[in-house]
Each structure stands twice: as structure tokens, then as C-alpha cells.
Design a protein around this motif. Structure first.
Motif, PDB file in Angstrom:
ATOM      1  N   LEU A 170       0.852  -1.086   0.126  1.00  0.00           N
ATOM      2  CA  LEU A 170       0.116  -0.081   0.012  1.00  0.00           C
ATOM      3  C   LEU A 170       0.793   1.381   0.022  1.00  0.00           C
ATOM      4  O   LEU A 170       2.066   1.196   0.595  1.00  0.00           O
ATOM      5  N   ASN A 171       0.454   2.363  -0.568  1.00  0.00           N
ATOM      6  CA  ASN A 171       1.102   3.457  -0.526  1.00  0.00           C
ATOM      7  C   ASN A 171       1.119   4.125   1.032  1.00  0.00           C
ATOM      8  O   ASN A 171       0.263   3.566   1.720  1.00  0.00           O
ATOM      9  N   LEU A 172       2.108   4.972   1.301  1.00  0.00           N
ATOM     10  CA  LEU A 172       2.199   5.481   2.686  1.00  0.00           C
ATOM     11  C   LEU A 172       1.012   6.014   3.202  1.00  0.00           C
ATOM     12  O   LEU A 172       0.607   5.745   4.499  1.00  0.00           O
ATOM     13  N   ASP A 173       0.359   6.832   2.512  1.00  0.00           N
ATOM     14  CA  ASP A 173      -0.829   7.448   3.023  1.00  0.00           C
ATOM     15  C   ASP A 173      -2.097   6.299   3.489  1.00  0.00           C
ATOM     16  O   ASP A 173      -2.580   6.552   4.477  1.00  0.00           O
ATOM     17  N   ALA A 174      -2.301   5.465   2.579  1.00  0.00           N
ATOM     18  CA  ALA A 174      -3.100   4.197   2.820  1.00  0.00           C
ATOM     19  C   ALA A 174      -2.727   3.581   3.848  1.00  0.00           C
ATOM     20  O   ALA A 174      -3.353   3.012   4.770  1.00  0.00           O
ATOM     21  N   GLN A 175      -1.483   3.175   4.207  1.00  0.00           N
ATOM     22  CA  GLN A 175      -0.894   2.475   5.366  1.00  0.00           C
ATOM     23  C   GLN A 175      -1.370   3.107   6.423  1.00  0.00           C
ATOM     24  O   GLN A 175      -1.929   2.567   7.589  1.00  0.00           O
ATOM     25  N   VAL A 176      -0.966   4.665   6.666  1.00  0.00           N
ATOM     26  CA  VAL A 176      -1.309   5.311   7.773  1.00  0.00           C
ATOM     27  C   VAL A 176      -2.868   5.179   8.056  1.00  0.00           C
ATOM     28  O   VAL A 176      -3.135   5.104   9.303  1.00  0.00           O
ATOM     29  N   ALA A 177      -3.618   5.570   7.077  1.00  0.00           N
ATOM     30  CA  ALA A 177      -5.042   5.841   7.357  1.00  0.00           C
ATOM     31  C   ALA A 177      -5.663   4.733   7.843  1.00  0.00           C
ATOM     32  O   ALA A 177      -6.386   4.546   8.553  1.00  0.00           O
ATOM     33  N   LEU A 178      -5.353   3.503   7.186  1.00  0.00           N
ATOM     34  CA  LEU A 178      -5.743   2.297   7.627  1.00  0.00           C
ATOM     35  C   LEU A 178      -5.440   1.845   9.204  1.00  0.00           C
ATOM     36  O   LEU A 178      -6.304   1.346   9.755  1.00  0.00           O
ATOM     37  N   THR A 179      -4.060   1.981   9.473  1.00  0.00           N
ATOM     38  CA  THR A 179      -3.806   1.576  10.947  1.00  0.00           C
ATOM     39  C   THR A 179      -4.469   2.526  11.865  1.00  0.00           C
ATOM     40  O   THR A 179      -4.875   2.064  12.797  1.00  0.00           O
ATOM     41  N   LEU A 180      -4.473   4.041  11.683  1.00  0.00           N
ATOM     42  CA  LEU A 180      -5.181   4.729  12.453  1.00  0.00           C
ATOM     43  C   LEU A 180      -6.785   4.521  12.761  1.00  0.00           C
ATOM     44  O   LEU A 180      -7.290   4.423  13.580  1.00  0.00           O
ATOM     45  N   ARG A 181      -7.284   4.078  11.624  1.00  0.00           N
ATOM     46  CA  ARG A 181      -8.716   3.835  11.487  1.00  0.00           C
ATOM     47  C   ARG A 181      -9.045   2.398  12.182  1.00  0.00           C
ATOM     48  O   ARG A 181      -9.835   2.384  13.194  1.00  0.00           O
ATOM     49  N   SER A 182      -8.158   1.413  12.063  1.00  0.00           N
ATOM     50  CA  SER A 182      -8.473   0.093  12.495  1.00  0.00           C
ATOM     51  C   SER A 182      -7.805  -0.366  13.833  1.00  0.00           C
ATOM     52  O   SER A 182      -8.557  -1.029  14.633  1.00  0.00           O
ATOM     53  N   LEU A 183      -6.657   0.223  13.958  1.00  0.00           N
ATOM     54  CA  LEU A 183      -5.972  -0.084  15.156  1.00  0.00           C
ATOM     55  C   LEU A 183      -5.830   0.956  16.146  1.00  0.00           C
ATOM     56  O   LEU A 183      -5.649   0.758  17.399  1.00  0.00           O
ATOM     57  N   ALA A 184      -5.952   2.189  15.949  1.00  0.00           N
ATOM     58  CA  ALA A 184      -5.993   3.420  16.935  1.00  0.00           C
ATOM     59  C   ALA A 184      -7.284   3.867  17.214  1.00  0.00           C
ATOM     60  O   ALA A 184      -7.504   4.638  18.156  1.00  0.00           O
ATOM     61  N   GLY A 185      -8.235   3.176  16.304  1.00  0.00           N
ATOM     62  CA  GLY A 185      -9.666   3.618  16.845  1.00  0.00           C
ATOM     63  C   GLY A 185     -10.080   5.317  16.372  1.00  0.00           C
ATOM     64  O   GLY A 185     -11.003   5.831  16.836  1.00  0.00           O
TER      65      GLY A 185
END
Length: 409
Positions: free
Chosen positions: A123-138
Motif C-alpha cells: 500500500l502507499n504510505l498514506d493508505a498504510q497510515v490511514a488504515l492503521t489509524l482507523r482500524s488499530l488506533a480507533g
């Protein structure tokens, strides 16, 4: 258990265990992020319905994971018509215990491990960060959109496309071995720093996000002590966090950096942040986080606002613009130029950013224009910009600050 106390208990588990349950369900569903999140949410909803009457189970996390797993199996059964898939899910169902979260890497913290798992290089960097913030950081889609300076709908589409790519390309989500951690480090660094900022921009309970980000940054530095950008990010967090006690006054009103009581800054954190930054810079591989930390150090070590080394900050922003160009960096450099030279020297730079439309929805662009216009004696235009900033400000504290400025003008 009373409904109110059960709700509070469940809210505490949600904050602590959401990321673990979602990560387990992502694996269980073969990388279906939407289904994983939906089933985890259904499990918590089920807990809210049943725990007040039946009592909290002896192992709440196992109960929630099992409930989410059973919900996923039910939905998979209804959705699939493929015999092979049906047999595969039947095999999953045969297992008596929910899948455990197992580590194949020597990452000494489960949450950090999950972040490395989700920041997949496909995944591109923005997608990595957004997905992780949404799913794992809540964080909500709106919060993530604000961090990326894009509309909420745009960010929602990006997250959706990233999840679709994982599903369609069958991207495996597993803990990377130690030798692959460096390629995932940029995503993890951005996740941690945006998590820190989400807590830094607010008072009260949200401060816990900043504390957790700093804790994880310390773990990351211990895990990868030779990565200068990890050191730079930790230094940046510490130097910012040192100013936290002076960011709000006794009435809870936001205080700008220029007006903060510097005697309230945490000198121990400043000293630690400076030492960590020196460790990073000795490796002579200066990256964006190290440069930003150097800028923060210029502010943190100045005894008074008027003694800030603004020419040095201008130079650092120029270097940052070459390493990691962005309109926000250009805007901050213009502010530094206004302090080092004059508002007249900085205003054309800010006007050019405004005309480009790249930061149209960013309230600090309009607030900065207002300040420069006021200092140039163009009060009526400054008030118009302040009103634009007021309409875009994301928090009540920032809106009250802008309202006070407008009233003073």
C-alpha cells in the motif's frame, strides 16, 4: 452489574482491546477489513446488551473475540456459495478456541507489532497510515481526514480503496520478520506521530493518545536504536510535550506559543528531547522528523519568545521543504520569515499558497494571512480572513481563540 457501570467497563475494554480484536478478525476473515471491523463492533454491541443483565464474563476479551468470530462465520456462511470456501470456513469453525495473536518477530510490544503488521509496503504510505489509524488506533474517518487536510469523504474513499486492494490482491497481513521492519518504519512513524498530534491538540481524556504514542516511540527506539528518524520522532514528541502545561490557561483557553508562560515548560523533557535529537543527528542522515525536532528545539531552548532564533528556523524550514515538500511546510516557513524579517516579506508567500488552493480548507492558512495582513496595516482584509479561519477551526478552543482575536481587532 448496573447498566451504567457495565457501559463504563466495556468502554475501557474498547479502548484497550479494540485493536487486538480487529487484528485477530482481519486474519480470521482473510484480510477483509470491513467485515473484521463490523464483527468486532457487533461483539461490543452484544456485550452492551447482555453484560448488564448476565454479568461480565470471567474472560471479557476472549468472550468478545469469540462473539466477533461467530458473527464472522455467520456472515461468511450467508455470503459464500463456493463449496471450497464453505469447507474452509467449516474447518475454521471446528476450532474450539479463537485464533491467538502470535508473533514471529521480536517486537516487544503487541500494539507496535500490530502497526508493523498493518503498514504493508504493497500500500502507499498514506493508505498504510490511514488504515492503521482507523482500524488499530480507533480514530474516526473525520479525525484522520483532518490530520491529512482532506475532506472526510475523500479520506473515506481512500480507506475503502485500500481495504479493497488488500482483499482483491490477497495481501497477507502477518507480522514481518526483523529484517523487513525498516521498509515499514516510515508508515509506523507517521502513525505514531499523528496519534500523538490527535492527543496533543486537545485537553482532557484525549491526552492519553499522546502518552501512548510517546510510550510506543520509546519502545520503537529501543527496538531500532540505529534508526535516526525513530530517534528524531521521539525527540519531536518530547519537545512538543514539554510545552503542554502552558498550552491551556486556568480557564481551559488555548494559549499560543508566543504568549505561553515558559516557566511552566517541562525542562526535564526538553533536556531529554535535546539529547535524543543529538543522538539522531550524530548519524548524519537527517530526515523530516529530525529537522522538525530541530525546529522544536529552537523554540524550546529560547528563554523568551523574542529571543527565538528565527533565522535558524527559516533555514531549517528551507531544508525541510527540500526533504519533504508540502504546502504546510511552506506556510510555516513563511511565518518564520515574517518573524525573522518582516510581515511584508512573508505575505506574498502566503498569498501564493492561498491562490494555489492547496490549503483552502486549512484554518491556519487563513489565520496566518489574517495575522500578516493585520501587521501590514490591512485591518479590514485581516478581519475577513479571521472569519474564514473561524468557520474552519476544528475545535471549540481554537474557535474561542479566533473569536477573541476578532473581537480585539
Amino acid at each position: 452489574m448496573a447498566e451504567e457501570s457495565a457501559g463504563e467497563f466495556i468502554a475501557g475494554i474498547y479502548a484497550e482491546a479494540w485493536s487486538r480484536i480487529v487484528a485477530t478478525m482481519i486474519r480470521f476473515t482473510g484480510g477483509d477489513w470491513n467485515l473484521a471491523e463490523d464483527c468486532a463492533q457487533d461483539a461490543f454491541a452484544q456485550a452492551l446488551r447482555t453484560w448488564p443483565q448476565d454479568g461480565v464474563p470471567r474472560q471479557p476479551l476472549a468472550w468478545l473475540t469469540t462473539a466477533a468470530r461467530n458473527r464472522a462465520i455467520d456472515r461468511m456462511r450467508r455470503a459464500t456459495r463456493d463449496a471450497v470456501k464453505a469447507r474452509a470456513w467449516a474447518a475454521w469453525e471446528q476450532r474450539h478456541e479463537p485464533p491467538a495473536y502470535r508473533s514471529d518477530a521480536e517486537i516487544p510490544d503487541e500494539r507496535l507489532e500490530l502497526m508493523f503488521t498493518c503498514c504493508h509496503p504493497a500500500l502507499n504510505l498514506d493508505a498504510q497510515v490511514a488504515l492503521t489509524l482507523r482500524s488499530l488506533a480507533g480514530l474516526s474517518t473525520a479525525q484522520i481526514a483532518r490530520a491529512f487536510l482532506v475532506p472526510e469523504r475523500t479520506m473515506g474513499q481512500r480507506i475503502f480503496r485500500a481495504k479493497q486492494k488488500i482483499a482483491h490482491a490477497v495481501i497477507p497481513l502477518r507480522v514481518p520478520p526483523a529484517h523487513l521492519l525498516p521498509e515499514r518504519l516510515p508508515g509506523v512513524l507517521h502513525v505514531l506521530y499523528l496519534l500523538f498530534n490527535e492527543g496533543y491538540g486537545a485537553a482532557g481524556d484525549r491526552e492519553a493518545l499522546s502518552r501512548e504514542a510517546i510510550r510506543l516511540a520509546r519502545v520503537l527506539v529501543a527496538l531500532m536504536p540505529d534508526e535516526p528518524e525513530a530517534l528524531g520522532m521521539l525527540a519531536l514528541m518530547l519537545l512538543h510535550d514539554a510545552r503542554r502545561p502552558a498550552r491551556f490557561d486556568a480557564d481551559g483557553e488555548l494559549v499560543t506559543l508566543e504568549d505561553q508562560d515558559r516557566s511552566r515548560w517541562d525542562r526535564d523533557l526538553i533536556a531529554e528531547g535535546g539529547a535524543v535529537l543529538e543522538r539522531a543527528l550524530r548519524r548524519r542522515r537527517a530526515g523530516p522528523f529530525q529537522i522538525q525536532a530541530a525546529i522544536a528545539a529552537c523554540h524550546a531552548t529560547a528563554p523568551y519568545a523574542r529571543q527565538t532564533d528565527w533565522p535558524q528556523i527559516v533555514a531549517l524550514y528551507g531544508r525541510l521543504a527540500r526533504v519533504a515538500p508540502s504546502p504546510v511546510v511552506e506556510l510555516n516557513r513563511a511565518v518564520a520569515i515574517s518573524m525573522a524579517r518582516s510581515p511584508e516579506a512573508a505575505l506574498p508567500l502566503v498569498e501564493a499558497i492561498a491562490e494555489s488552493g492547496r490549503l483552502e480548507g486549512y484554518y491556519l492558512l487563513h489565520a496566518t494571512r489574517a495575522d500578516l495582513l493585520r501587521r501590514c496595516g490591512r485591518a479590514e482584509e485581516a478581519d475577513a480572513c479571521l472569519r474564514s479561519a473561524l468557520a474552519l477551526a476544528p475545535t471549540d478552543a481554537e474557535r474561542r481563540l479566533l473569536s477573541r482575536r476578532l473581537a480585539a481587532h
